[in-house]
Design an enzyme around this catalytic site. Structure first.
Site, PDB file in Angstrom:
ATOM      1  CG  LEU A 183      15.010  64.369  13.459  1.00 12.19           C
ATOM      2  CD1 LEU A 183      16.075  64.446  13.064  1.00 12.19           C
ATOM      3  CD2 LEU A 183      13.827  63.560  12.358  1.00 12.19           C
ATOM      4  CD  GLU A 184      10.155  64.576  19.890  1.00 11.06           C
ATOM      5  OE1 GLU A 184      10.433  63.903  20.879  1.00 11.06           O
ATOM      6  OE2 GLU A 184       9.670  65.590  19.769  1.00 11.06           O
ATOM      7  CG  LEU A 185      15.785  61.409  16.959  1.00 11.59           C
ATOM      8  CD1 LEU A 185      17.165  61.249  16.000  1.00 11.59           C
ATOM      9  CD2 LEU A 185      15.158  60.572  15.272  1.00 11.59           C
TER      10      LEU A 185
END
Length: 456
Positions: A208-210
């Site tokens: 997850l690249e948030l």
């Protein structure tokens, strides 16, 4: 074509083993490189229509970085794919131990709208280097770029290897119900949680690249003119619609007013006295986000900018002073050209203010003092960042890029990307001619002595 059918065809193709060879992966990367170069002008045109980006900014922040990543991966792929020999414990003699990188299989890449080509195709490059088949779902918000991505992928690869799925509520729900071997998502925390929840039902690994509220700390010893210049560049690039842009500035009170004046000066130098007339200044992606950003300006002390033009969805580069940590603009990631400035007396206070929020995706520090640098970097956790610069730490294939805590999990770019899209299979190969009997029943005193010798 239906999602289930695409996934079935990709699964069948992966099972042939074709994607596992280095020649296949290199050929795929070569093909993608050729197609990107071929359509460089069209990519720039698409970004101009979707986000009003200049051709220069499009190449600097998207096309150029993609081509650089492809070249880097091609250069190092052979060494990454080799079996890695590791030491073998004495207790397992005679044997050899190794770690083998193998592809996951069929992976899903979900990309956002703010850097539509970079954040869609860069993880694809890393997924291909790992030997995977890929289903890509770009954001439909950047409509022209979506069509261009689809054109590039269909020209470069057969559907059973890489496929593009259209964006839509129905398609998104259907896609997340399918069984894939790995999910890579770039976007906001709210959707990230939903994706992780769906993935957990089938024990599918995720990256997850948030995002989050990335701080920029300016200590009084900093070169203020250079700090202002680099903060303005990083913050207002893509009109602030960058996940690693500084979300707010914490500046020592003794130099706060001087920094603000210098940032205003650099805004005028880069964008002119009337930024909305600057032909290279990007726009906000949609009217919804335009209205959201304009609402954040209410009751704030604006020292530069603070106005917009709804017809073109542009908001002038804006600096806010004396912003309170409880203000609406400090409760969410801004994701636009608005920069609150907050003062602090001591570096300990600045560190504590950052600690009160979730771990950020990025952190920037401007200082000439080594003791300050050591103090900040040792006490604060963040995905990545810069000392005496902003944003450029992501523009390299030599370091992994990713978040921590609420700002994400996992990383990619270069070797980190290959590792992310590869399962590391541990293997021990024993010799057959010698079989030391210590581990076998019946246990004896002499075996106990040898056991303690080997495993101490």
């Amino acid at each position: 074509m239906e999602i289930e059918k695409i996934l079935k065809e990709q699964r069948n193709f992966f099972e042939t083993g074709a994607t596992k060879s280095i020649q296949f992966r290199q050929n795929a990367l070569n093909r993608l490189e050729i197609i990107i170069k071929k359509h460089e002008r069209e990519i720039a045109d698409a970004l101009k229509k979707d986000l009003h980006k200049s051709a220069f900014e499009s190449y600097m922040t998207e096309t150029g970085l993609l081509l650089n990543e492809i070249r880097y991966v091609k250069k190092h792929l052979a060494s990454w794919m080799k079996e890695k020999r590791v030491p073998t414990p004495l207790a397992q003699f005679p044997a050899k131990s190794m770690v083998i990188a193998e592809p996951y299989g069929v992976v899903l890449i979900i990309a956002p709208w703010n850097y539509p080509f970079l954040l869609c195709l860069q993880p694809l490059i890393d997924a291909i280097s790992g030997g995977n088949c890929c289903v890509i779902k770009p954001s439909g918000a950047s409509t022209v770029s979506f069509k261009m991505i689809k054109k590039i992928i269909e020209e470069a690869f057969p559907l059973e290897f890489v496929a593009v799925i259209k964006d839509g509520e129905k398609e998104n729900k259907k896609l997340l119900e399918q069984k894939v071997d790995f999910i890579f998502y770039t976007g906001g925390p709210r959707v990230g949680k939903l994706i992780m929840e769906q993935a957990a039902k089938q024990l599918t690994p995720v990256v997850l690249e948030l995002g989050g509220k990335s701080p920029c700390i300016v200590e009084e010893s900093a070169d203020l003119n250079l700090a202002a210049k680099r903060i303005v560049f990083g913050k207002f690039l893509n009109s602030g619609q960058t996940c690693v842009a500084a979300d707010y500035v914490l500046v020592q009170e003794s130099v706060k007013e001087e920094l603000i004046l210098k940032m205003c000066k650099w805004i005028h130098r880069m964008y002119g006295k009337e930024p909305l007339k600057c032909k290279d200044y990007p726009k906000i992606i949609s009217s919804y986000h335009y209205e959201r950003l304009m609402k954040l300006l209410k009751e704030e002390l604006v020292v530069s900018g603070g106005y917009g033009r709804k017809e073109t969805l542009q908001i002038a580069p804006t600096i806010l002073n004396e912003t309170d940590f409880d203000a609406p603009v400090m409760q969410e990631e801004i994701f636009g050209p608005i920069l609150p400035v907050i003062g602090f007396e001591t570096i300990e206070r600045a560190v504590n203010l950052v600690k009160q929020k979730e771990k950020p995706l990025a952190l920037y520090l401007f200082t000439k003092e080594q003791s300050v640098k050591k103090q900040v970097l040792s006490q604060l956790s963040f995905g990545g960042g810069c000392v005496n610069d902003t944003i450029v730490h992501l523009a390299t294939s030599y370091m992994g890029f990713g978040g921590v805590g609420a700002s994400g999990m996992g990383s990619y770019h270069g070797k980190a990307g290959f590792d992310t899209f590869s399962h590391k299979k541990s293997l021990l190969v024993r010799k057959s001619k010698i079989d030391i009997p210590i581990r076998y029943l019946p246990y004896r005193k002499y075996k106990n002595l040898f056991l303690h010798l080997f495993l101490r």
